[in-house]
Design an enzyme around this catalytic site. Structure first.
Site, short mmCIF file in Angstrom:
data_model
loop_
_atom_site.label_atom_id
_atom_site.label_comp_id
_atom_site.label_asym_id
_atom_site.label_seq_id
_atom_site.Cartn_x
_atom_site.Cartn_y
_atom_site.Cartn_z
N GLY A 54 44.15 -5.83 17.94
CA GLY A 54 44.17 -4.40 18.23
C GLY A 54 43.77 -3.62 16.99
N CYS A 62 35.37 -5.14 19.19
CA CYS A 62 35.67 -5.19 17.75
C CYS A 62 34.43 -5.60 16.98
CB CYS A 62 36.84 -6.10 17.48
SG CYS A 62 36.76 -7.66 18.32
N GLU A 117 44.05 -9.90 14.37
CA GLU A 117 42.62 -9.63 14.56
C GLU A 117 42.51 -8.13 14.76
OE1 GLU A 117 40.06 -11.37 14.20
OE2 GLU A 117 41.09 -13.29 13.98
P1 NDP Z 1 46.68 -0.63 19.55
O1 NDP Z 1 46.42 -1.47 18.37
O2 NDP Z 1 47.70 0.42 19.41
O3 NDP Z 1 47.13 -1.57 20.77
C1 NDP Z 1 46.90 -2.96 20.86
C2 NDP Z 1 48.11 -3.65 21.49
O4 NDP Z 1 49.26 -3.43 20.68
C3 NDP Z 1 48.46 -3.11 22.87
O5 NDP Z 1 49.00 -4.14 23.67
C4 NDP Z 1 49.54 -2.09 22.54
O6 NDP Z 1 50.37 -1.79 23.63
C5 NDP Z 1 50.29 -2.84 21.46
N1 NDP Z 1 51.13 -2.00 20.61
C6 NDP Z 1 50.93 -0.69 20.27
N2 NDP Z 1 51.95 -0.27 19.48
C7 NDP Z 1 52.79 -1.33 19.31
C8 NDP Z 1 54.02 -1.51 18.61
N3 NDP Z 1 54.60 -0.54 17.91
N4 NDP Z 1 54.64 -2.73 18.66
C9 NDP Z 1 54.06 -3.72 19.36
N5 NDP Z 1 52.91 -3.61 20.06
C10 NDP Z 1 52.27 -2.42 20.03
O7 NDP Z 1 45.31 -0.04 20.06
P2 NDP Z 1 45.00 1.05 21.19
O8 NDP Z 1 44.85 0.36 22.49
O9 NDP Z 1 46.01 2.16 21.12
O10 NDP Z 1 43.58 1.58 20.71
C11 NDP Z 1 43.48 2.48 19.63
C12 NDP Z 1 42.32 2.10 18.71
O11 NDP Z 1 42.50 0.80 18.21
C13 NDP Z 1 40.95 2.05 19.37
O12 NDP Z 1 40.34 3.27 19.45
C14 NDP Z 1 40.21 1.12 18.44
O13 NDP Z 1 39.73 1.83 17.32
C15 NDP Z 1 41.27 0.16 18.00
N6 NDP Z 1 41.22 -1.10 18.77
C16 NDP Z 1 40.57 -2.14 18.22
C17 NDP Z 1 40.47 -3.33 18.89
C18 NDP Z 1 39.74 -4.47 18.31
O14 NDP Z 1 39.54 -5.47 18.99
N7 NDP Z 1 39.34 -4.39 17.06
C19 NDP Z 1 41.04 -3.51 20.24
C20 NDP Z 1 41.73 -2.33 20.72
C21 NDP Z 1 41.81 -1.20 19.99
P3 NDP Z 1 49.99 -0.54 24.58
O15 NDP Z 1 48.70 -0.85 25.20
O16 NDP Z 1 51.12 -0.52 25.52
O17 NDP Z 1 49.91 0.67 23.68
#
Ligand code: NDP
Length: 495
Positions: A228, A284, A250
């Site tokens: 994420g 990503c 990642e």
């Molecule tokens: P996040 O990193 O917030 O979310 C990824 C995962 O982590 C989701 O399952 C999310 O749950 C979970 N999560 C969020 N907060 C917590 C926490 N405090 N404790 C445990 N788990 C948590 O990304 P977003 O989906 O909010 O996207 C935001 C930005 O992140 C995007 O605009 C992009 O820039 C980046 N991103 C990058 C990715 C990559 O592959 N490099 C993939 C996705 C996002 P939930 O969905 O319920 O919030």
């Protein structure tokens, strides 16, 4: 029509959240509600972790080739259900059918690959420094693994984590992204259909801040595998450090391609359009910086703009659609915010830069494929992950200059170079500081049997894919068997 209600899968049974709370899942192309899933909290996570703990001993004692047989069956079920899963994925997160089929195919590839590893999981033997003493090492599971995944690859990314975790003998609690819980639930259902014993894989859907946080904080969880954003990943790493847990991260990317004057510009254009705007730029590994040699900048720019203008936006289920919506309204606003930042910073907007509301598109979160030029390497749009259909053109004076610009970011996931000069290509491979490098190919398109991951703030040293992923999900156990019948002291008894 009333939306269907789905349940968590804990200890082999489908159950609602203990609180009874649910959350909506919406199609980002149409706004339609696709279903209601449990809005789980700490007590649901605790139930899932307890189930994983109860299942652990029997699973870790199941021989790895037998564990792998179940994963082969998972692969076969995925093949049978590929089309249904791909269509649901397009509805749930928007990318076009060709890409969602690819996402499911990646899970299929991973399942076959990792199932094969069940008959390997190699350790090695080494000569001991003592006579009559055997020395070797074996892989051992860690225990309970928490899997937290994003929405952009709702099946591929969970497969990179869950399959190797299971083949190594761990049990798993999976929290999918809240935009894509339905695919997560389907994935787990397939493991159940394949005969995975109850409690070995559990899923709880719910917000990151509640369900995800409870998983990370749970004292019985030994490892968190996360994909994420960098911000969330680093926060979770701090918590894991305090809890004495392993975490594999990642995270973000700011991937770049270099285009040299001797490149095949037709090929480069095809590859860069695909890398920048495939999955609406929400990968990503998406190409968000194109570093073009000054001598070829005009030619490449004209070609890219002409292609970007013609890309057909629409519902990903329609065969003519080339680019689907972004995942949500809030993601669209975030992307547009970056476009405003770029304009303020002095970059020139060549194409796109706005929401698209023509006809049926008004119902969804559609953003026009966007290209900036006159981008300076230090601008925020050239340094921060935008995660949408936006790419930057940055001019370079020389090959060396292009390499410097490419490496000058906090991220290090994927990079590429377009050139016909073998010396330039091989020097780029040597000098580029990323986990993945392509030559005459865009920045996307990893295959499951090679290591996937990045340097710097993209990760924390672990790799997914390849046999390297097994190092994330296992501990090494060194074994010494002394059959000399006497005390032999390592490092001390040298005669
Ligand atoms: P996040 O990193 O917030 O979310 C990824 C995962 O982590 C989701 O399952 C999310 O749950 C979970 N999560 C969020 N907060 C917590 C926490 N405090 N404790 C445990 N788990 C948590 O990304 P977003 O989906 O909010 O996207 C935001 C930005 O992140 C995007 O605009 C992009 O820039 C980046 N991103 C990058 C990715 C990559 O592959 N490099 C993939 C996705 C996002 P939930 O969905 O319920 O919030």
């Amino acid at each position: 029509m009333e939306a269907a209600t789905f349940k968590n899968y804990i200890a082999g049974a489908w159950v609602p959240a203990r609180s009874g709370a649910v959350m909506e899942v919406r199609n980002p192309a149409t706004g339609e509600v696709l279903g209601l899933v449990p809005k789980s909290g700490a007590e649901d996570v605790d139930a899932a972790v307890s189930a994983a703990a109860r299942a652990y001993d029997a699973w870790r004692r199941t021989p790895a080739p037998r564990r792998a047989e179940i994963l082969f069956r998972v692969a076969e079920r995925l093949v049978q259900r590929k089309e249904e899963l791909a269509r649901l994925m397009t509805q749930e997160m928007g990318k076009v059918l060709a890409e969602t089929r690819g996402d499911v195919q990646e899970a299929i590839d991973m399942a076959y690959f990792i199932a094969g590893e069940g008959r390997r999981l190699h350790g090695y033997t080494a000569p001991s420094e003592m006579p009559h003493k055997a020395a070797y090492c074996v892989r051992a599971p860690l225990g309970i693994v928490g899997v937290i995944t994003p929405w952009n690859f709702p099946m591929a990314i969970p497969s990179w984590k869950i399959l190797p975790a299971l083949v190594c003998g761990n049990t798993v609690v999976f929290k999918p992204a809240s935009y894509t819980p339905l695919l997560g639930l389907r994935f787990v259902e397939i493991f159940a259909e394949a005969g995975l014993p109850a409690g070995v894989l559990n899923i709880v859907t719910g917000p990151g801040g509640a369900a995800g946080d409870a998983l990370v904080e749970h004292p019985q969880v030994r490892l968190i595998s996360f994909t994420g954003s960098t911000e969330t990943g680093l926060r979770l790493a701090e918590k894991c450090a305090r809890g004495g847990k392993r975490i594999s991260l990642e995270m973000g990317g700011k991937n770049a391609a270099i285009v040299m004057p001797d490149a095949d510009l037709g090929l480069a254009t095809d590859a860069l359009i695909w890398s920048a705007f495939g999955t609406s730029g929400q990968r990503c590994t998406a190409c968000s910086r194109i570093i073009v040699h000054r001598d070829t900048a005009k030619d490449l720019t004209d070609r890219l703009v002409a292609r970007a203008e013609r890309l057909r936006l629409g519902d990903g289920l329609l065969p003519a659609t080339e680019v689907g919506p972004v995942v949500s309204e809030s993601q669209l606003e975030r992307v547009h915010g970056y476009v405003e930042v770029g304009t303020r910073e002095g970059a020139r907007l060549l194409v796109g830069g706005q929401r698209v509301r023509d006809g049926d598109l008004a119902r969804g979160a559609f953003y026009a494929p966007t290209i900036f030029d006159r981008v300076a390497p230090q601008m925020r749009i050239a340094q921060e992950e935008i995660f949408g259909p936006v790419t930057d053109l940055i001019e370079a004076d020389s090959f060396e200059d292009a390499l410097t610009v490419l490496n000058n970011t906090r991220y290090g996931l994927s990079a590429s170079i377009f050139t016909r000069d073998i010396n330039a290509a091989m020097r780029a491979v040597e000098e580029i500081d990323t986990g993945i490098v392509y030559v005459n190919h865009g920045t996307i398109g990893a295959e499951v049997h090679l290591p996937f991951g990045g340097t710097k703030f993209t990760g924390n040293g672990h790799r997914e894919g390849g046999v390297q992923v097994l190092d994330v999900f296992s501990e090494w156990k060194a074994v010494y068997v002394d059959f000399s019948g006497r005390l032999q002291r390592a490092q001390i008894d040298r005669e």
